[in-house]
Design an enzyme around this catalytic site. Structure first.
Site, PDB file in Angstrom:
ATOM      1  N   SER A 726      -2.071  -7.191   0.749  1.00 29.82           N
ATOM      2  CA  SER A 726      -2.391  -5.845   1.195  1.00 29.82           C
ATOM      3  C   SER A 726      -1.910  -4.812   0.183  1.00 29.82           C
ATOM      4  O   SER A 726      -1.122  -5.098  -0.717  1.00 29.82           O
ATOM      5  CB  SER A 726      -1.749  -5.568   2.562  1.00 29.82           C
ATOM      6  OG  SER A 726      -0.341  -5.533   2.443  1.00 29.82           O
ATOM      7  N   HIS A 727      -2.381  -3.606   0.385  1.00 27.94           N
ATOM      8  CA  HIS A 727      -2.079  -2.522  -0.549  1.00 27.94           C
ATOM      9  C   HIS A 727      -0.575  -2.322  -0.708  1.00 27.94           C
ATOM     10  O   HIS A 727      -0.063  -2.239  -1.821  1.00 27.94           O
ATOM     11  CB  HIS A 727      -2.737  -1.235  -0.036  1.00 27.94           C
ATOM     12  CG  HIS A 727      -2.558  -0.047  -0.918  1.00 27.94           C
ATOM     13  ND1 HIS A 727      -3.437   0.274  -1.925  1.00 27.94           N
ATOM     14  CD2 HIS A 727      -1.578   0.882  -0.957  1.00 27.94           C
ATOM     15  CE1 HIS A 727      -3.005   1.360  -2.535  1.00 27.94           C
ATOM     16  NE2 HIS A 727      -1.886   1.754  -1.967  1.00 27.94           N
TER      17      HIS A 727
END
Length: 770
Positions: A726-727
């Protein structure tokens, strides 16, 4: 027995409630107790001690519990506010404890009391149960428990593995997971009847001989209007029917059944939340999950799923269709018979291992040929030898094409189209902005995200094989000079206006019109008065000669055609490109949200009103303020009603069958630890407005709009949702901030209430500071 005129038992203080119920309740036992009133303690201290010590139960360890008049009222519970002391023996210890508990009230009054009981020593389970949802008041039984001898393990949040079960209170289809929990439900039903109070909160324990002990009962203070059980039932029944329909084969998608998750693949829990408002949900669908996701994968050589939406919503709660996702991650050349086997294997594996619901791509399906694919292929026992060999060859050809081809560069080039074209206005302009955002933003972003996943998997293989150390991978990521590093460097060097011109479009809730942009409330996110820390330029990453040789050997052993330099070039371009594409397309998306707000203002509606409007309704406006206002008001009223009802629906993170709609046990979540570092500090609930400096920052999602946290000197990071790719996981790795990504909703809520956390990422441990 103290009852009201109607014959029901009236609740009072903690001690009074237990005393009044002790002879009436049949589904549990109340431990013996002695109530000490403050006036009696002040005037007749020795007499009270004599009365307690004369009890036949006073020879063992005692517990002194708070029973203040302000506790457990119909307007405020004040749970956990005051002191309780246990393990007490002898008259002197007991007296000091009673003094200390009264002192914890601050300024005790004449109606305050203290409760003395024998300490329960032979329990194996304890917990808290509610007769309605404690946050929404929806008609659920909610039971939290820990299998531990400590009777305060759940309330303290400091010990044991927390279990949570939800069941529709009115439905026989809600099946408790064990006999002790069934007993708790029977106790709750009895207490509701005895007190004539619908919303109750109890604490309980189960003794070693499986006797249920009632430790506390109080009114449950919940806000909001109560929903009729019949209306709630109808909502759940509609969801159950939709889930049942997914249990049937789909002629367009291989696999015999569908299951649904909030975190697989495009992970709506991370990007728009579990209960998004209609505008955010419709934008996410329009920009990504209706068609764009499938178009991008088809371009990259995967099975064509165009025409099949990836996201479904159950009463407004967004879920990913795992069957469609698994099918879309198969190379286009895989025969249908093999595709059916592989999709069924993926769905069945995830259903049997729900803790993998945020790891579908990395641990359940095989979507590319890495450097350890043969090991993962061995688990695909649904394929015969010939099918496995052919599937491996197809994956190998796809991976070679990704690494050696120009797909990444073509998508990077397509991003330039975001900056072209005239300025748009009005409803037609919003539609054109959305179209531009898809064509030149989310479509190339979706392709780059797929390439970045393959790249990350290759890097992880190198770490697993010992060619790279975790620190080497982190150094490689840091060398890419991603957006977060650029943001921190810009904050240190640019003036306020120049900084906001470049980054002002970002907002913590990327799809949420109610989430302020950086340039709308800059002081909320940044402190320009504080000294700026210099940010070092991105370091250069170089392989050693030995590492290059070992990588070449692994690549050749895997039968792939590229070399070590090509692998790293592809990985760097894909990962950097994904982050850049995200930064660029969110600029247009943010402009869409500004335009929607402005259209609402022209009709006398604010951003909160417009958050309930589907984007398709916005693009259908005529430009006539009177007609548009009437149209929007009808749409808002309808959407608000549906959203409000959806807020009262609780579903598990992974829905595998219709029965899950009526009752479910919270699934185990195995979080993702990022970096090998350690962080110790107070918790900062960022969405509640806590200052982040020097703290363990807690945010629900791993949304890119939270990049500003890394410019504020956080010590560590915890997110409720998000996977290892994820970011925020990438940001933490790049900046060296110890992080725990995707801990799950229940654990996240618990940690927002503790004083601090000790994150040991290397050992994958988190300790609560008390």
């Amino acid at each position: 027995m103290n009852t009201t005129p109607s014959g029901t038992i009236r609740l009072g203080t903690k001690a009074e409630s237990l005393a009044r119920l002790s002879s009436a309740v049949t589904k549990a036992r109340v431990l013996p107790l002695h109530l000490v009133a403050l006036p009696d303690w002040q005037c007749h201290r020795d007499r009270e001690l004599d009365r307690i010590t004369a009890q036949d139960w006073a020879g063992g360890p005692l517990i002194v519990r708070s029973s203040a008049a302000a506790e457990d009222s119909f307007s405020e519970s004040m749970a956990g506010q005051f002191l309780s002391l246990q393990g007490l023996r002898g008259r002197d210890e007991l007296a000091r404890a009673i003094d200390d508990v009264f002192s914890s009230y601050g300024g005790p009054g004449p109606d305050d009391q203290v409760l003395v009981q024998p300490q329960l020593r032979d329990s194996w389970m304890s917990g808290v149960a509610c007769s309605c949802h404690p946050s929404t008041g929806a008609p659920y039984y909610v039971v939290n428990w820990v299998e531990s001898a400590a009777t305060d393990a759940v309330t303290s949040g400091a010990e044991g593995k927390l279990h949570t079960w939800y069941g529709a209170r009115y439905s026989s289809a809600a099946r408790p997971p064990s006999a002790p929990i069934a007993g708790v439900l029977a106790l709750l039903a009895e207490l509701r009847a005895l007190t004539a109070i619908s919303a109750l909160d109890i604490e309980f324990a189960v003794s070693d001989d499986d006797e249920l002990i009632l430790l506390q009962v109080r009114p449950l203070v919940v806000g909001g209007a109560r929903i009729p059980e019949a209306q709630h039932h109808n909502a759940l029944d509609a969801v159950a029917q939709a889930v049942a329909a997914g249990q049937q084969p789909d002629p367009e998608v291989p696999g015999r059944r569908a299951i649904y998750g909030v975190m697989p693949d495009w992970n709506p829990a991370e990007m728009i939340g579990l209960h998004p408002r209609p505008l955010a949900l419709s934008l996410y669908r329009s920009l990504i999950t209706d068609l764009t996701w499938a178009q991008a994968r088809k371009r990259y050589g995967y099975r064509d799923l165009c025409g099949t939406p990836l996201l479904v919503d159950f009463a407004g709660l967004p879920y990913i269709d795992v069957r469609a996702s698994a099918a879309s991650l198969l190379p286009a050349g895989v025969p249908d018979a093999v595709a059916h086997k592989l999709v069924d294997h993926a769905v069945d594996t995830l259903a049997a291992n729900p803790h993998l619901h945020d790891k579908l791509e990395s641990q359940v399906v095989v979507s590319a040929h890495g450097l350890r694919t043969d090991t993962r292929m061995a688990s695909l026992d649904v394929l015969d030898t010939a099918e496995r060999s052919a599937f491996t060859d197809t994956l190998r050809a796809l991976t070679d094409r990704l690494v050696m081809g120009d797909l990444v560069w073509r998508d990077l080039d397509q991003l330039r189209g975001l900056d072209s074209g005239p300025a748009f206005s009005g409803a037609a302009g919003v539609a054109q902005l959305v179209t531009r955002c898809v064509q030149f933003g989310t479509l190339p972003f979706a392709g780059l995200a797929r390439a970045a996943f393959v790249a990350t998997e290759l890097l992880d293989d190198l770490v697993t094989e010992g060619v790279l150390q975790p620190a080497d991978k982190a150094a490689f990521i840091a060398s890419l000079d991603l957006v977060s590093s650029e943001l921190r460097r810009s904050f240190a060097t640019l003036d306020r206006d120049a900084f906001l011109k470049r980054y002002g479009h970002l907002r913590p809730g990327t799809y949420d019109i109610l989430s302020p942009r950086y340039d709308e409330q800059p002081e909320v996110y940044f402190d320009w008065s504080a000294p700026r820390e210099d940010v070092e330029p991105a370091p250069e990453f170089r392989l050693t000669g030995v590492q290059r040789l070992e990588i070449e050997q692994l690549i050749r052993a895997a039968g792939l055609s590229f070399g070590a330099d090509e692998l790293l070039e592809f990985a760097g371009s894909a990962i950097r490109g994904r982050e850049q594409a995200k930064f660029e397309f969110t600029r247009v998306l943010s402009d869409v949200l500004v335009a929607v707000r402005q259209l609402g203002e022209q009709c006398g509606l604010d951003a909160a009103d417009m958050s309930f409007v589907d984007i398709q309704a916005v693009t259908a406006l005529t430009g006539n303020p009177c007609d548009d206002r009437e149209f929007l008001c009808r749409a808002i009223e309808h959407s608000r009603e549906r959203h409000d009802l959806g807020q009262l629906v609780s579903l598990p993170p992974l829905v595998t069958r219709p029965a899950d709609v009526w009752s479910f046990r919270s699934q185990d979540t195995r979080p993702n630890f990022v970096t090998r570092g350690r962080a110790v500090g107070p918790v900062a609930d960022i969405d509640a407005g806590d200052p982040p400096e020097g703290a363990i920052a807690l945010i629900a999602s791993a949304d890119p709009g939270y990049d500003w946290l890394f410019a504020r000197g956080i010590a560590g990071l915890v997110t409720a949702f998000g996977g290892v790719n994820s970011h925020m996981a990438l940001r933490a790795l790049e900046t060296g901030v110890p992080a725990v990504i995707g801990v799950g909703e229940s654990q996240f809520r618990r940690w927002t209430k503790v004083a601090g956390l000790d994150i040991d990422a290397a050992s994958e441990l988190v300790a609560v500071l008390t």
